[in-house]
Design a protein around this motif. Structure first.
Motif, PDB file in Angstrom:
ATOM      1  N   SER A   4      81.862  53.465  86.662  1.00 51.12           N
ATOM      2  CA  SER A   4      81.487  54.553  87.567  1.00 51.12           C
ATOM      3  C   SER A   4      81.546  55.906  86.866  1.00 51.12           C
ATOM      4  O   SER A   4      80.715  56.783  87.119  1.00 51.12           O
TER       5      SER A   4
ATOM      6  N   GLY B 153      78.244  57.872  86.503  1.00 49.45           N
ATOM      7  CA  GLY B 153      78.340  59.110  87.277  1.00 49.45           C
ATOM      8  C   GLY B 153      78.172  60.339  86.408  1.00 49.45           C
ATOM      9  O   GLY B 153      77.572  61.333  86.831  1.00 49.45           O
TER      10      GLY B 153
ATOM     11  N   VAL C  22      79.563  55.807  91.949  1.00 52.05           N
ATOM     12  CA  VAL C  22      78.644  56.545  91.074  1.00 52.05           C
ATOM     13  C   VAL C  22      77.956  57.657  91.849  1.00 52.05           C
ATOM     14  O   VAL C  22      77.859  58.803  91.379  1.00 52.05           O
TER      15      VAL C  22
ATOM     16  N   GLY D  66      78.886  61.413  90.907  1.00 50.92           N
ATOM     17  CA  GLY D  66      77.743  62.105  90.332  1.00 50.92           C
ATOM     18  C   GLY D  66      77.542  63.481  90.941  1.00 50.92           C
ATOM     19  O   GLY D  66      77.191  64.444  90.234  1.00 50.92           O
TER      20      GLY D  66
ATOM     21  N   TYR E 119      87.603  62.535  87.069  1.00 53.57           N
ATOM     22  CA  TYR E 119      87.502  61.092  86.835  1.00 53.57           C
ATOM     23  C   TYR E 119      88.832  60.385  87.071  1.00 53.57           C
ATOM     24  O   TYR E 119      88.842  59.193  87.402  1.00 53.57           O
TER      25      TYR E 119
END
Length: 227
Positions: free
Chosen positions: A31, A35, A98, A102, A155
């Motif tokens: 991800s 992302g 994601v 994103g 993250y």
């Protein structure tokens, strides 16, 4: 009433905990990479794209940032099934994460892009760099370096937020914990262990990002100095 802690009852489930940790790391890594790519392209489109691209990206970012991740996970998981496309819970979890990260990555990277001074672009033009070369060497790479700490924090939050995907039966750490506590009836001990594991994962992920940044950005500075 005095509660008697008994962590020994969880020892037979160490393999399940380990698999939950491993899947959490897998979900987070995939991800994060996807992302980051999605968010970077969205940031570039919003900063220097045509009006319709800027509108689409802005709408995407605002919708995602102002709705709960759990709702997004449900929409992706049940929405895809409604269309007649059957995917696993893990794949649906990755897609939802994601899409979510994103949007946040887009805003972080866009802030980095906007921090690049116009004089640097003028210098790139004087050196005869093409537009793609200017974007990569003068805008994107320095911008990402400037916002790297913010991306790292985002993250890490993504890794922690992956626990929400347990609601669609993605077999990450929280889902494993839910199953173990229902088998042992030791909810308190189970979630204490899970909390400690998430804390350890946070330190590990931050260390990994720090080492990655050290290798990539410090090496880049050294190469730039040598040239």
């Amino acid at each position: 009433m005095t509660y008697q802690f008994d962590f020994a009852v969880l020892l037979p489930f160490w393999r399940e905990f380990a698999m939950g940790v491993w899947l959490t790391l897998q979900l987070s890594l995939v991800s994060t990479v996807l992302g980051f790519v999605l968010g970077t392209f969205c940031a570039i489109g919003r900063a220097d794209g045509p009006p319709w691209v800027k509108f689409v990206v802005a709408a995407y970012v605002e919708i995602i940032r102002n709705t709960p991740l759990l709702v997004q996970v449900f929409i992706v998981y049940f929405g895809i099934a409604t269309l007649g496309i059957h995917v696993s819970a893990n794949l649906a979890a990755v897609l939802a994460l994601v899409v979510n990260v994103g949007a946040y990555t887009s805003e972080i990277v866009r802030a980095g892009l906007e921090s690049i001074h116009k004089s640097q672009l003028e210098a790139a033009e004087c050196l005869g760099l093409s537009r793609p070369q200017t974007y990569w060497h003068v805008i994107v790479r320095p911008a990402i370096e400037r916002v790297y700490p913010a991306l790292t924090s985002q993250y890490v939050l993504l890794m922690l937020a992956s626990s929400i995907t347990s609601q669609i039966s993605a077999e990450e750490l929280t889902a494993v914990a839910n199953r173990i506590q229902s088998d042992t009836f030791r909810s308190f001990e189970t979630y204490i262990v899970v909390g400690v594991l998430y804390l350890a994962l946070s330190f590990v992920v931050r260390l990994a990002f720090w080492l990655f940044g050290l290798v990539v950005f410090v090496r880049r500075r050294k190469l730039g100095t040598a040239l």
